[in-house]
Motif scaffolding. Structure first.
Motif, PDB file in Angstrom:
ATOM      1  N   PRO A  11       0.816  -1.235   0.000  1.00  0.00           N
ATOM      2  CA  PRO A  11       0.000   0.000   0.000  1.00  0.00           C
ATOM      3  C   PRO A  11       0.841   1.273   0.000  1.00  0.00           C
ATOM      4  O   PRO A  11       0.478   2.270  -0.636  1.00  0.00           O
ATOM      5  N   PHE A  12       1.978   1.228   0.661  1.00  0.00           N
ATOM      6  CA  PHE A  12       2.811   2.424   0.755  1.00  0.00           C
ATOM      7  C   PHE A  12       3.632   2.626  -0.512  1.00  0.00           C
ATOM      8  O   PHE A  12       3.908   3.764  -0.902  1.00  0.00           O
ATOM      9  N   ALA A  79       2.479   7.130   3.332  1.00  0.00           N
ATOM     10  CA  ALA A  79       3.570   6.225   2.956  1.00  0.00           C
ATOM     11  C   ALA A  79       4.722   6.285   3.956  1.00  0.00           C
ATOM     12  O   ALA A  79       5.266   5.243   4.355  1.00  0.00           O
ATOM     13  N   ILE A  80       5.117   7.491   4.358  1.00  0.00           N
ATOM     14  CA  ILE A  80       6.248   7.623   5.286  1.00  0.00           C
ATOM     15  C   ILE A  80       5.956   6.937   6.614  1.00  0.00           C
ATOM     16  O   ILE A  80       6.765   6.158   7.138  1.00  0.00           O
ATOM     17  N   PHE A  81       4.770   7.200   7.169  1.00  0.00           N
ATOM     18  CA  PHE A  81       4.412   6.562   8.439  1.00  0.00           C
ATOM     19  C   PHE A  81       4.284   5.056   8.262  1.00  0.00           C
ATOM     20  O   PHE A  81       4.682   4.278   9.138  1.00  0.00           O
ATOM     21  N   GLY A  82       3.723   4.635   7.136  1.00  0.00           N
ATOM     22  CA  GLY A  82       3.533   3.204   6.898  1.00  0.00           C
ATOM     23  C   GLY A  82       4.842   2.443   6.850  1.00  0.00           C
ATOM     24  O   GLY A  82       4.987   1.377   7.477  1.00  0.00           O
ATOM     25  N   LEU A  85       6.290   2.390  10.333  1.00  0.00           N
ATOM     26  CA  LEU A  85       5.558   1.434  11.153  1.00  0.00           C
ATOM     27  C   LEU A  85       6.021   0.009  10.885  1.00  0.00           C
ATOM     28  O   LEU A  85       6.243  -0.778  11.818  1.00  0.00           O
ATOM     29  N   GLN A  86       6.184  -0.330   9.629  1.00  0.00           N
ATOM     30  CA  GLN A  86       6.618  -1.688   9.289  1.00  0.00           C
ATOM     31  C   GLN A  86       8.053  -1.947   9.729  1.00  0.00           C
ATOM     32  O   GLN A  86       8.401  -3.067  10.120  1.00  0.00           O
ATOM     33  N   MET A  87       8.910  -0.920   9.676  1.00  0.00           N
ATOM     34  CA  MET A  87      10.287  -1.082  10.156  1.00  0.00           C
ATOM     35  C   MET A  87      10.298  -1.385  11.664  1.00  0.00           C
ATOM     36  O   MET A  87      11.014  -2.280  12.123  1.00  0.00           O
ATOM     37  N   LEU A 105      -3.753   1.502   9.882  1.00  0.00           N
ATOM     38  CA  LEU A 105      -3.096   2.256  10.942  1.00  0.00           C
ATOM     39  C   LEU A 105      -2.411   3.517  10.415  1.00  0.00           C
ATOM     40  O   LEU A 105      -2.240   4.497  11.157  1.00  0.00           O
ATOM     41  N   ALA A 106      -2.044   3.511   9.137  1.00  0.00           N
ATOM     42  CA  ALA A 106      -1.331   4.651   8.556  1.00  0.00           C
ATOM     43  C   ALA A 106      -2.269   5.750   8.060  1.00  0.00           C
ATOM     44  O   ALA A 106      -1.803   6.869   7.789  1.00  0.00           O
ATOM     45  N   LEU A 107      -3.548   5.460   7.956  1.00  0.00           N
ATOM     46  CA  LEU A 107      -4.483   6.454   7.423  1.00  0.00           C
ATOM     47  C   LEU A 107      -4.503   7.756   8.227  1.00  0.00           C
ATOM     48  O   LEU A 107      -4.450   8.840   7.644  1.00  0.00           O
TER      49      LEU A 107
END
Length: 208
Positions: A11-12, A79-82, A85-87, A105-107
């Motif tokens: 998605p990101f 995208a940046i937060f996503g 978050l995954q990292m 969660l990134a929305l």
């Protein structure tokens, strides 16, 4: 590179791809005197100022900042937060979160980016490029073809001042078949047809 190629971060990656696509489309539009931003802003309906929806749109600076700019800010924040978050999830859990969960969660981060940086952009952008009046109020106003050549079926960018003296850039084409307006031609906006404005040669140049 595993972060960017993992299925859980798709998605990101799509969000970043959309940012690039928007930049390319807007750049191409500048070459052919067509502004996707103006087109989209012209299609957004006006909302009564006393409604809850209007307050929400105002909170997101819609109407103060071009809609494509707000979309880019949202996609960037999302995208940046996503990815971040995954990292963090991978470092703590040893694996990425599911794509749908991380995407949800990134929305909010995208909306926060729009709210935070949208205000900054609104102050940076020239005031005469923002539209705070009804698009129909520009009918009957005079202006000048500022970029391209306008003919029926091929709109060009026109510069028009509203009743408050602010400048608006809109896409206009002749209202009369056969008329061709070169750059610099003085025009009179006579009506709105869909996303475009129809115009005639200004019969009274002294009105400019």
């Amino acid at each position: 590179m595993g972060l960017f190629t993992a299925a859980e971060t798709t998605p990101f990656g799509v969000a970043f791809a959309l940012i690039v696509a928007i930049a390319l489309i807007e750049g191409f539009g500048m070459l052919v005197a067509f502004s996707p931003s103006n087109l989209i802003d012209g299609l957004i309906p006006e909302v009564a100022s006393d409604t809850g929806l209007d307050r929400v749109l105002g909170w997101l600076h819609l109407g103060q900042v071009p809609s494509l700019v707000l979309l880019v800010l949202f996609l960037a924040g999302y995208a940046i937060f996503g990815y971040a978050l995954q990292m963090v999830a991978h470092a703590m859990l040893g694996s990425f979160l599911p794509a749908w969960g991380a995407g949800l969660l990134a929305l909010p981060s995208g909306l926060v980016m729009v709210r935070g940086l949208g205000s900054l952009v609104a102050h940076i952008l020239p005031r005469d490029e923002t539209s705070v009046v009804s698009e129909m109020s520009l009918v009957g106003r005079t202006g000048t073809i500022s970029a391209g050549t306008a003919r029926r079926g091929l709109a060009a960018q026109a510069r028009v001042r509203d009743a408050h003296g602010r400048t608006h850039y809109l896409m206009a084409e002749p209202d009369i078949d056969g008329d061709v307006f070169e750059e610099g031609t003085e025009i009179l906006v006579v009506r709105k047809a869909g996303a475009f404005y129809r115009c005639i040669a200004n019969p009274h140049p002294t009105l400019m």
